[in-house]
Write an enzyme that holds these catalytic residues in place. Structure first.
Site, PDB file in Angstrom:
ATOM      1  N   LYS A   1      42.106  43.048  38.053  1.00  0.00           N
ATOM      2  CA  LYS A   1      42.534  43.703  38.803  1.00  0.00           C
ATOM      3  C   LYS A   1      42.180  45.121  39.120  1.00  0.00           C
ATOM      4  CE  LYS A   1      46.554  41.132  38.534  1.00  0.00           C
ATOM      5  NZ  LYS A   1      45.789  39.727  38.728  1.00  0.00           N
TER       6      LYS A   1
ATOM      7  N   SER B   1      45.598  37.123  43.943  1.00  0.00           N
ATOM      8  CA  SER B   1      46.287  38.405  43.781  1.00  0.00           C
ATOM      9  C   SER B   1      45.269  39.796  44.136  1.00  0.00           C
ATOM     10  CB  SER B   1      46.544  38.523  42.262  1.00  0.00           C
ATOM     11  OG  SER B   1      45.598  38.551  41.478  1.00  0.00           O
TER      12      SER B   1
END
Lengths: 168, 153
Positions: B87, B38
């Site tokens: 993230k 991701s």
């Protein structure tokens, strides 16, 4: 008779040894307060009559939060979702899946709201609902924000003893 | 008994070593693997590679929770409290984020995180803004593989 240079080298070695000892004590204290249990000073009106608004010293533990989820009625120390530098103390009223109905602002009117606590979250509320910023204002909080569970009140000494898990 | 004494010394030293290691990992920095893609191409740029990236996570930022837009952070998942995600922060408190249908304001004490690889990333577009209190560290450099050793942008 010791010569001056050996005196300084001995003093240097002693300083290193005390420094290492202090570092070991610091690490031991850090591990204890962050992974076993810690003392917290609680003040403010939001948890009366359970906690005095003028100040209490409480013992909180961090062991159970790793293995089990918090249960209804626990008093927990949380990290505030509005300001991560503050750690208020509130009671868990609902866990994931519970349907909670609450009055939004008892001082203003009787308007109430019903929510379902999402997965991985808890609904926390202060015992004195008229003066407490809690999940009625900022919503249910994720488990990760719970810092520890309060077990015992250490000070004031008249009230030394465990804190009941259910709302009195 | 020499063996007993030796074992006791080894036990004492390893106990002290583990306490010091745990303190350094909590207060200073730690190394964690990056799983999933991701955050491609910043981490794990090749899909299905057998070697995960390892990154250095700085813990000094947890003293005041001061973060900025663009920081890559490690945080606990709001729905599965044992999982940790890596993230990038793309929205700080008070900023407006435009998602597919509407414009959302990031509340006080929260941040909006998104993965660099928007096509396969579970992030704030799914679970909403996360409280800053869930953040467990800031990623500063890649330490493995050695070809990509260095600071990240």
């Amino acid at each position: 008779m010791a010569s001056p240079s050996s005196f300084w080298s001995k003093a240097f070695r002693d300083a290193i040894k005390s420094g290492v000892f202090i570092a070991k004590i610091y690490c031991f204290l850090h591990v204890t307060t962050n992974h076993l249990g810690f003392m917290a000073y609680a003040y403010g009106p939001s948890m009366t009559p359970t906690l005095h608004s003028s100040g209490n010293v409480l013992l909180a533990e961090r062991i159970t939060k790793r293995s089990q989820k918090p249960s209804r009625g626990d008093i927990v120390v949380i990290r505030s979702p509005e300001n991560p530098n503050k750690t208020p103390i509130k009671r868990v009223i609902g866990i994931e899946g519970d349907r909670i109905s609450f009055v939004i602002d008892p001082r203003k009117n009787d308007q109430s709201e019903t929510i379902v606590v999402p997965k991985g979250h808890v609904f926390v509320q202060g015992d004195y609902m008229h003066n407490s910023r809690d999940s009625r204002n900022f919503g249910p909080i994720p488990y990760g924000l719970i810092q520890g569970r309060v077990l015992w009140r250490v000070w004031p000494f008249q009230d030394f003893g465990p804190l009941e898990p259910t709302l009195t | 008994m020499g063996i007993q004494n030796l074992l006791w010394q080894v036990a004492k030293k390893s106990f002290t070593g583990s306490i010091i290691g745990l303190t350094i990992s909590d207060r200073c920095c730690s190394v964690v693997p990056v799983r999933g893609d991701s955050m491609s191409p910043t981490f794990n740029p090749q899909k299905n590679s057998y070697l995960d990236d390892y990154v250095l996570v700085d813990k000094f930022c947890l003293k005041d929770y001061k973060f900025a837009r663009g920081d890559v952070v490690v945080f606990g998942s709001p729905t599965h409290y044992r999982d940790r995600y890596i993230k990038r922060i793309v929205g700080m408190p008070g900023e407006w984020i435009s998602s597919s249908r509407d414009v959302i304001r990031v509340p006080e004490g929260h941040c909006w995180v998104e993965g660099d690889n928007k096509t396969s990333s579970l992030d704030s577009r799914t679970f909403g803004p996360i409280p800053l209190g869930l953040i467990q560290g800031r990623v500063t450099r890649v330490v493995w593989p050695p070809q990509r050793l260095g600071k990240i942008s």
